[in-house]
Design a protein around this motif. Structure first.
Motif, short mmCIF file in Angstrom:
data_model
loop_
_atom_site.label_atom_id
_atom_site.label_comp_id
_atom_site.label_asym_id
_atom_site.label_seq_id
_atom_site.Cartn_x
_atom_site.Cartn_y
_atom_site.Cartn_z
N ASP A 68 15.84 -21.26 55.97
CA ASP A 68 17.05 -20.46 56.15
C ASP A 68 18.13 -21.00 55.21
N VAL A 69 18.20 -20.40 54.02
CA VAL A 69 19.14 -20.87 53.00
C VAL A 69 20.49 -20.21 53.26
N SER A 70 21.44 -20.98 53.78
CA SER A 70 22.78 -20.49 54.07
C SER A 70 23.72 -21.68 54.13
N THR A 71 25.01 -21.40 54.28
CA THR A 71 25.99 -22.48 54.37
C THR A 71 25.61 -23.43 55.51
N GLY A 72 25.71 -24.72 55.23
CA GLY A 72 25.32 -25.71 56.22
C GLY A 72 23.90 -26.21 56.08
N PHE A 73 23.19 -25.74 55.04
CA PHE A 73 21.82 -26.21 54.81
C PHE A 73 21.84 -27.73 54.60
N ASN A 74 20.87 -28.42 55.23
CA ASN A 74 20.86 -29.88 55.16
C ASN A 74 19.42 -30.39 55.23
N ALA A 75 19.29 -31.70 55.28
CA ALA A 75 17.96 -32.32 55.29
C ALA A 75 17.15 -31.92 56.52
N ALA A 76 17.84 -31.67 57.65
CA ALA A 76 17.12 -31.28 58.86
C ALA A 76 16.43 -29.94 58.69
N ARG A 77 17.06 -29.03 57.96
CA ARG A 77 16.44 -27.71 57.73
C ARG A 77 15.26 -27.82 56.79
N VAL A 78 15.28 -28.83 55.91
CA VAL A 78 14.12 -29.05 55.05
C VAL A 78 12.95 -29.56 55.88
N ARG A 79 13.23 -30.50 56.77
CA ARG A 79 12.15 -31.06 57.59
C ARG A 79 11.62 -30.04 58.60
N LEU A 80 12.49 -29.19 59.10
CA LEU A 80 12.11 -28.24 60.15
C LEU A 80 12.45 -26.83 59.72
N PRO A 81 11.66 -26.21 58.84
CA PRO A 81 11.91 -24.82 58.49
C PRO A 81 11.70 -23.91 59.69
N VAL A 82 12.19 -22.69 59.59
CA VAL A 82 11.96 -21.71 60.65
C VAL A 82 10.46 -21.55 60.82
N ALA A 83 9.97 -21.74 62.03
CA ALA A 83 8.53 -21.78 62.28
C ALA A 83 7.90 -20.40 62.12
N PRO A 84 6.59 -20.35 61.85
CA PRO A 84 5.90 -19.06 61.77
C PRO A 84 5.96 -18.31 63.10
N GLU A 85 5.98 -17.01 63.00
CA GLU A 85 5.95 -16.13 64.18
C GLU A 85 4.54 -15.57 64.34
N THR A 86 4.01 -15.61 65.56
CA THR A 86 2.69 -15.06 65.83
C THR A 86 2.78 -14.06 66.97
N SER A 87 1.81 -13.16 67.04
CA SER A 87 1.86 -12.12 68.06
C SER A 87 0.45 -11.72 68.49
N LYS A 88 0.37 -11.17 69.70
CA LYS A 88 -0.85 -10.56 70.23
C LYS A 88 -0.46 -9.20 70.77
N ALA A 89 -1.13 -8.16 70.26
CA ALA A 89 -0.72 -6.79 70.57
C ALA A 89 -1.88 -5.97 71.12
#
Length: 499
Positions: free
Chosen positions: A243-264
């Motif tokens: 999530d590249v936006s204002t406030g980007f930091n080392a924590a966002r590098v270590r923990l990117p937005v996780a993949p989304e999975t689904s069962k339909a």
């Protein structure tokens, strides 16, 4: 366009400058179209694309190659607070003066290549298999200033996807078919972010890879010649991201937005009646999501403003029904209708941000001195329960000239929504409907079409987003609204000519 929707008494920019002088001649409300800004904003879009496909006919198969390329450029400048007040003076204790704007250039490029081998013939078994590759690159710069000491950064991100897929269908009987599909996906993401604030210059870069396998199984059965029922189960996947936006930091590098999975799960019917003059399609569905990706508002500690960021909702469930009807009572008239009822509920999201001003009685509580709430059991934001579309198209000749006319009227309705993932009750948009109409004329050669149209015929105002700027205006819930182009009545002429 972003305007003031509601400004309670006592609102002060940064808790210092009264907002009243900036509202002279402006009446905040649902129909407000007036805004006063420090500098005129702008938005410029430019897009280019190329695509091509080649088919090779083999003895029992067809080999297909599909290549695409896209290049999108965007640049904008927007007033940050929607007033002409001295925000810099209020925010820097008089060290600087003037208003605050935000913006910068954005460029996104993507190329894809797909190779697909498909079986020929009409035997009991048909199948296909293929390979897919996509490479996308994004470059973005952002400045909030104009003196650049509020936010100033550059970022580059990339996404490479490689996939192999196959699908097959087998006819069990003349009336019954079973199909199955499988896809293996490998996705690599990378980011390079540079914070150019003079006080805290810093750079962050990262790379992450994820593999996923998804599949689908479906059964179809013909109850009659023109009536088919089906059922299916499928798994889905949406890749991780930075999530590249204002406030980007080392924590966002270590923990990117996780993949989304689904069962339909889905069951439905597709049918035609009355010699194809009536078509009825109906679907019922149920989908469970893990780590659903959604936009949320986060308090920026530097600006004390809430900004949109992408986050993972723990568990989400959507279920509903959809109905589509097309009828042709006479050859010149086509009637269309569709109805969707969707129930989208957050099943599990225990520790997320409170909305501005939320109290303990409203569910906000301190956990390790951080105000958090439990959204489990709440409706998903920006997810209307009901959507309805109605339309009619009438074709008519124009005397003996050889020209033809096409008249169309259509309407859309959606029920109320809340635009804040944190369920801020002030971010509600009530249900609304709009009506559009057009009349088109075609020449005898059918290569020239002139269309006169009017959108939002009854000038119904509505917002595509409602935001609470509580922390910008001295802890007073000042509401702004984003008004899309179609929230105003407008008309025009479209001309199409085929060479």
């Amino acid at each position: 366009m972003t305007t003031f929707r509601d400004v309670p008494a006592g609102a002060r920019l940064r808790g210092v400058a009264p907002i009243g002088p900036s509202l002279v001649g402006i009446t905040p409300g649902l129909d407000n179209r007036a805004v006063r800004m420090d500098a005129p904003g702008f938005a410029e879009h430019e897009s280019r694309s190329l695509s091509g496909s080649v088919n090779w006919k083999l003895e029992n198969h067809t080999l297909t190659s599909v290549t695409t390329w896209q290049d999108w450029r965007f640049d904008f400048l927007a007033d940050f607070d929607g007033t002409n007040l001295d925000q810099l003076g209020a925010q820097t204790n008089g060290a600087f003066h003037g208003g605050v704007t935000a913006g910068g250039p954005y460029r996104s490029r993507m190329s894809t290549q797909e190779l697909r081998l498909t079986s020929n013939g009409d035997g009991a078994l048909t199948y296909l298999g293929g390979l897919y590759y996509a490479d996308s690159r994004t470059e973005r710069s952002f400045v909030r200033g104009p003196i650049s000491n509020l936010a100033n950064w550059d970022a580059r991100s990339g996404n490479q996807t490689a996939a192999a897929f196959t699908q097959a269908e087998y006819r069990l009987t003349p009336s019954t078919r079973v199909s199955a599909g499988l896809r293996f996906n490998r996705e690599t993401i990378e980011v390079d972010f540079t914070n150019r604030l003079p006080a805290v210059p810093a750079s962050f870069d990262g790379r992450s890879r994820d593999d996923a396998t998804t599949g689908k199984l479906a059964l179809q059965h013909d109850l009659a010649k023109d009536v088919m029922v089906y059922g299916s189960f499928a798994t889905g996947y949406k890749g991780a991201g930075y999530d590249v936006s204002t406030g980007f930091n080392a924590a966002r590098v270590r923990l990117p937005v996780a993949p989304e999975t689904s069962k339909a799960w889905e069951i439905g019917m597709k049918s035609r009646f009355l010699r194809n003059r009536l078509q009825v399609n109906a679907t019922a569905f149920h989908t469970d999501y893990e780590d659903f990706q959604a936009q949320s508002r986060r308090l920026d500690p530097l600006t004390q403003a809430y900004e949109n960021v992408v986050t993972n909702v723990g568990e989400l469930r959507t279920r509903g029904v959809e109905l589509e009807i097309q009828a042709k009572p006479v050859n010149k008239l086509l009637l269309e209708a569709s109805l969707a009822f969707v129930d989208a509920v957050i099943k599990k999201f225990p520790n997320t941000n409170c909305y501005p001003g939320q109290t303990v009685a409203q569910g906000c509580r301190l956990i390790n001195n951080v105000p958090l709430q439990d959204l489990s059991g709440k409706r998903l934001s920006n997810a209307p329960r009901t959507k309805l579309n109605l339309g009619a198209t009438y074709n008519f000749p124009i005397g003996e000239t050889g020209y033809n006319g096409i008249a169309n009227v259509n309407g859309q309705y959606q029920s109320s929504v809340n635009y804040d993932l944190a369920a801020n009750p002030l971010a509600d948009q009530e249900g609304y409907g709009i009506v559009n109409g057009s009349v088109a004329f075609l020449n005898p050669a059918q290569n020239l079409k002139v269309t006169f149209y009017v959108n939002n015929l009854f000038d119904k105002s509505y917002a595509s987003f409602v935001g609470d700027n509580y922390n910008v205006f001295g802890n007073v819930p000042v509401l702004t609204q984003t008004l899309p182009r179609n929230s105003d009545r407008y008309f025009g002429v479209r001309i199409k000519y085929h060479f």
